[in-house]
Design an enzyme around this catalytic site. Structure first.
Site, mmCIF file in Angstrom:
data_model
loop_
_atom_site.group_PDB
_atom_site.id
_atom_site.type_symbol
_atom_site.label_atom_id
_atom_site.label_comp_id
_atom_site.label_asym_id
_atom_site.label_seq_id
_atom_site.Cartn_x
_atom_site.Cartn_y
_atom_site.Cartn_z
ATOM 1 N N SER A 62 0.818 -1.200 0.000
ATOM 2 C CA SER A 62 0.000 0.000 0.000
ATOM 3 C C SER A 62 0.853 1.251 0.000
ATOM 4 O O SER A 62 1.964 1.264 0.513
ATOM 5 C CB SER A 62 -0.880 0.007 1.251
ATOM 6 N N LYS A 63 0.273 2.309 -0.552
ATOM 7 C CA LYS A 63 1.011 3.557 -0.657
ATOM 8 C C LYS A 63 1.285 4.155 0.705
ATOM 9 O O LYS A 63 2.107 5.042 0.838
ATOM 10 C CB LYS A 63 0.231 4.536 -1.530
ATOM 11 N N ARG A 64 0.563 3.685 1.712
ATOM 12 C CA ARG A 64 0.793 4.224 3.034
ATOM 13 C C ARG A 64 2.147 3.796 3.569
ATOM 14 O O ARG A 64 2.715 4.450 4.417
ATOM 15 C CB ARG A 64 -0.295 3.750 3.997
ATOM 16 N N LYS A 65 2.627 2.700 3.109
ATOM 17 C CA LYS A 65 3.886 2.199 3.645
ATOM 18 C C LYS A 65 5.013 2.167 2.629
ATOM 19 O O LYS A 65 6.184 2.152 2.992
ATOM 20 C CB LYS A 65 3.679 0.787 4.199
ATOM 21 N N ASN A 66 4.665 2.093 1.372
ATOM 22 C CA ASN A 66 5.687 1.948 0.348
ATOM 23 C C ASN A 66 5.301 2.693 -0.904
ATOM 24 O O ASN A 66 4.129 2.934 -1.152
ATOM 25 C CB ASN A 66 5.851 0.462 -0.013
#
Length: 501
Positions: free
Chosen positions: A261-265
């Site tokens: 996910s863009k939240r982490k990567n």
RNA sequence: GAUCCCAUCGUCUAGCCUGGUCAGGACACAAGGUUUUCAUCCUUGCAACACGGGUUCAAAUCCCGUUGGGAUCGCCA
């Protein structure tokens, strides 16, 4: 006589083009090419509020950049068009009429509020959530009642009518090589036509896959729990379903291993390009996820080189029975290594061309906004890539000296401040949309973290950019994305926590 | 919570279907060597069958259970 193999990738044009789309596209393309079939690109823009043409355009660009070329699609046409779902509305309406007539679908007049209440009621009474069984009010409306509501122009959706008899529904998954089964009474009456007249994914994909003669559906395993509904729809239409392959989901490389996910990567294909990853490296890397060309009966020479391969090589000896169902973690170190090995094969000309392409793309990816503040910092010895490198590294290498400039009492105090800040930020993260808002937020919560303004700012600067020397903090945070800032606060805090005084 | 899916080194994986090799390779990491530092390059090393039952002469491999992880439960796809 065997029919032509036809595979598709069906992204929805919302936001950034996703690395998972490329992953799924890769396997579809390999399968189609191996059997001399067709690879189709279909744009699933049935969400009117989120779909954009810019996003659609960047899907074309990103897939082309990777060399994942399609035989039929909205941009190039084909015998089964249109390939953009928003242009196929009349087709869906025509098909849905059949379901309505045969009683395999029904109109539902429940409002979103009513559905919300129903959900809460089901939750409280520990009933399985969903519109089905006793809770499906509108399913039992009689002709007169329906006509009344229709005449009153009450907005409504259309739901599929899942058979109410006892029994099971199952389909064969060609990656797990097993039947996947579920009880019929657990499948809810999914909405297939929204009140705006647009179909949902379920209806649109089934209708399109059938009409476009898709033979093999290769997609992420997030779809397994919807496939029962799709199978039911195929049977309601009296159509033969395609063969299903559900690939494991790409995972975040941290201990949780949730889907990437863009939240982490970073997950945007445009990001990978701007960051300097070569298309052949990314393709090679994705081809290693959940798949291996390595076989025990290879010669030593072949074993040695089997992990470095081009798209064409992968297609040539592609074997779908070797796809593994496990969800692989996205390992940036491996990607980095592959990228380097391709880079080092370049001639001088090729290398300069690569540098040029990268700078150009960097510019278009970040636009004028990036340049505005980068140019102020240009120095002969520290160029754009120096100042922007924090954006393109997956993990930063922190140095103790940098953090010491925050002048905390000790490393532990620094870690505590960052942890507190992270908590505060995650609470309000959705409300912050610009560098200015981030600035106000930081100043607002500074006291709550127990830090002086100077301490907090320097700690954040190092945590976010990896250096005490960086571009303006607020803009840097905005550009990197606040979710990734959260991750960096965590990483910096654990770095500081590991320091022995 | 309910349902479904998954499970070999830190990571990606081979081996599993068709039980019997020191469980193989790559990345990362560590050590040594080459090199004008770093990097590249070469050599070596470290390191895994989640657990418990069963079937069998023999289980990473077949079966069952447990645990762990994930996904899904939207008028998003």
């Amino acid at each position: 006589m065997s029919e032509e193999v036809r595979c598709r990738i069906a992204p929805s044009p919302t936001g950034e083009p996703h690395v998972g789309t490329a992953y799924i596209a890769l396997f579809n393309l390999c399968y189609a090419r191996k059997y001399k079939g067709k690879f189709i690109l279909r744009i699933e823009d049935t969400d009117q509020s989120r779909s954009t043409r810019e996003s659609e355009e960047s899907i074309y660009q990103s897939l082309s950049w990777l060399g994942l070329n399609w035989d039929e699609g909205p941009d190039i046409g084909g015998p089964f068009g249109p390939y953009r779902q928003s242009e196929r509305l009349s087709i869906y309406h025509e098909q849905i009429k059949k379901l309505l007539d045969s009683g395999r679908a029904y109109r539902c007049f429940c409002t979103p509020q009513e559905l919300d209440t129903l959900r809460k009621y089901q939750e409280q009474n520990k009933r399985p959530p969903g519109y089905f069984g006793k809770d499906s009010k509108c399913r039992h409306l009689n002709e007169t009642q329906i006509k009344e509501r229709l005449d009153a122009k009450i907005p409504h959706v259309i739901r599929m009518a899942v058979p109410m008899e006892e029994g099971k529904i199952s389909f064969y998954d060609h990656i797990r090589k097993e039947e996947i089964t579920r009880r019929l009474n657990e499948v809810d009456d999914q909405i297939i036509l929204k009140s705006d007249g647009f179909p949902t994914y379920h209806l649109a994909s089934v209708v399109d896959d059938h009409l476009m003669k898709i033979t093999h559906v290769i997609r992420g395993e997030e779809w397994i729990n919807s496939t029962y509904k799709h199978v039911l729809l195929y049977s309601a239409f009296g159509w033969e379903p395609p063969k299903f392959f559900h690939l494991g989901l790409l995972r975040n490389p941290d201990s949780n291993r949730t889907k990437i996910s863009k939240r982490k990567n970073p997950v945007s294909l445009r990001w990978f390009r701007a960051a300097g990853y070569l298309p052949q490296a990314l393709i090679n890397f994705l081809g290693l996820m959940g798949y291996s060309r390595y076989r025990d009966d290879m010669s030593d020479e072949e074993k040695k080189s089997c992990e470095i391969f081009s798209l064409q090589t992968m297609i040539n000896d592609f074997n779908e029975t070797r796809i593994s169902p496990t969800g692989p973690a996205f390992d940036f170190a491996k990607l980095e290594d592959l990228n380097f090995s391709y880079l080092s094969q370049f001639t001088d000309d090729g290398f300069y061309q690569y540098l040029n392409d990268r700078q150009t793309y960097l510019k278009t990816y970040f636009g004028a906004y990036n340049r505005l503040f980068i140019e102020r910092y240009l120095r002969p010895e520290k160029d754009v890539s120096f100042w922007s490198s924090f954006l393109f590294k997956h993990a930063l290498q922190y140095k103790r000296d940098d953090f010491e400039k925050a002048e905390c009492d000790n490393a532990k105090q620094g870690a505590e401040i960052l942890k507190k800040f992270k908590k505060l930020l995650s609470r309000e993260i959705e409300t912050l949309h610009s560098a200015d808002e981030i600035k106000d937020f930081i100043n607002k919560v500074c006291g709550e973290t127990g830090a002086t303004s100077k301490q907090l700012h320097m700690l954040l600067r190092v945590a976010v950019t990896g250096s005490s020397e960086s571009l303006p903090l607020y803009q840097s945070m905005a550009l990197l994305g606040l979710y990734r800032c959260l991750v960096r606060c965590d990483e910096a805090a654990s770095f500081l926590g590991s320091i022995r005084e």
